[in-house]
Scaffold this active site. Structure first.
Site, PDB file in Angstrom:
ATOM      1  CG  ASP A 102      46.715  25.511  80.951  1.00 28.14           C
ATOM      2  OD1 ASP A 102      47.821  25.313  80.394  1.00 28.14           O
ATOM      3  OD2 ASP A 102      45.814  24.656  80.994  1.00 28.14           O
ATOM      4  CG  HIS A 117      41.511  27.525  71.393  1.00 23.74           C
ATOM      5  ND1 HIS A 117      40.869  26.452  71.968  1.00 23.74           N
ATOM      6  CD2 HIS A 117      41.267  27.438  70.065  1.00 23.74           C
ATOM      7  CE1 HIS A 117      40.252  25.747  71.032  1.00 23.74           C
ATOM      8  NE2 HIS A 117      40.501  26.319  69.871  1.00 23.74           N
ATOM      9  CB  CYS A 128      47.751  49.786  68.719  1.00 23.12           C
ATOM     10  SG  CYS A 128      48.353  49.128  70.294  1.00 23.12           S
ATOM     11  CB  ALA A 229      46.759  12.603  80.122  1.00 19.23           C
TER      12      ALA A 229
END
Length: 240
Positions: A102, A117, A128, A229
């Site tokens: 994100d 990721h 290319c 968190a």
């Protein structure tokens, strides 16, 4: 928040801090996680929207899925947990290894970030390999095309693809050099990312886990905080 005496001793002596973040840290920004109760992969055919084979079969479907996610992310913003990690850089040499795509760590102000990721705001030409940043949400054209009239793909790691070797090597280096290593809201089941904290532990890092529930890493942690968190990190940084 009353800090563990051993943690206080470790943080006093620490120079390098490593951090591994998973989808949970962005959940309090309103983003869907992957493997939780309401996870993205619970109701979607992974092989259709998150594999190279699925993209080659129907690039429009894949891009509609990622356009939906980009729109969701554009309406959200970093939360207090992201900001707390950015503030930690005022006191220590901090390296953030993230499984998230994100870009919220960058928006919060963190500088040293390794994206295992990839990044949803980047596109990579299928011909290319050129990578561009694109923050349109919604996209003006689906599927988007590169300057050489070839398809762009999201610059993210799909199922069945290896992690970028450079990012993995950098992550293992951070883990091996960390005095303290935080594992924040990751399921700790996706390899090889789940092994990175073990590398830190074996290199004598003080391992701290922040999660709502036990994970395969819990038994290795020196210190565990149970909770969100977004609530724990700001208090922890304030105490430090």
């Amino acid at each position: 928040m009353k800090l563990d005496k051993n943690f206080i001793q470790q943080i006093t002596l620490a120079e390098n801090i490593g951090v591994l973040t998973g989808a949970g840290i962005s959940a309090d920004s309103g983003l869907s996680t992957f493997r939780g109760k309401d996870g993205i992969w619970n109701n979607l055919p992974v092989e259709k929207v998150a594999t190279l084979a699925g993209f080659l079969e129907d690039p429009e479907l894949v891009w509609k899925f990622y356009d939906m996610r980009r729109i969701e992310m554009s309406k959200s913003k970093p939360n207090e947990a992201h900001s707390a990690l950015a503030e930690l850089e005022n006191y220590f040499n901090v390296s953030i290894i993230t499984q998230n795509i994100d870009g919220f760590h960058q928006l919060a102000g963190s500088k040293n970030i390794i994206e295992l990721h990839g990044n949803i705001w980047e596109m990579r030409c299928m011909e290319c390999g050129k990578i561009i940043e694109n923050r349109e949400a919604p996209l003006s054209k689906i599927p988007p095309e590169s300057d050489c009239k070839c398809l762009y793909r999201p610059n993210v790691v799909w199922f069945g693809e290896a992690l970028p070797q450079k990012a993995l090597d950098q992550s293992l280096k951070v883990a091996s050099e960390s005095d303290i290593f935080f594992v924040i809201w990751t399921s700790a089941v996706v390899q090889p990312a789940a092994s990175i904290p073990i590398v830190a532990k074996r290199a004598n890092a003080y391992l701290v886990e922040i999660n709502l529930e036990d994970t395969p890493l819990t038994g290795f942690a020196n210190l565990t905080f149970r909770g969100k968190a977004v609530e724990i990190l700001p208090k922890l940084i304030k105490e430090i």
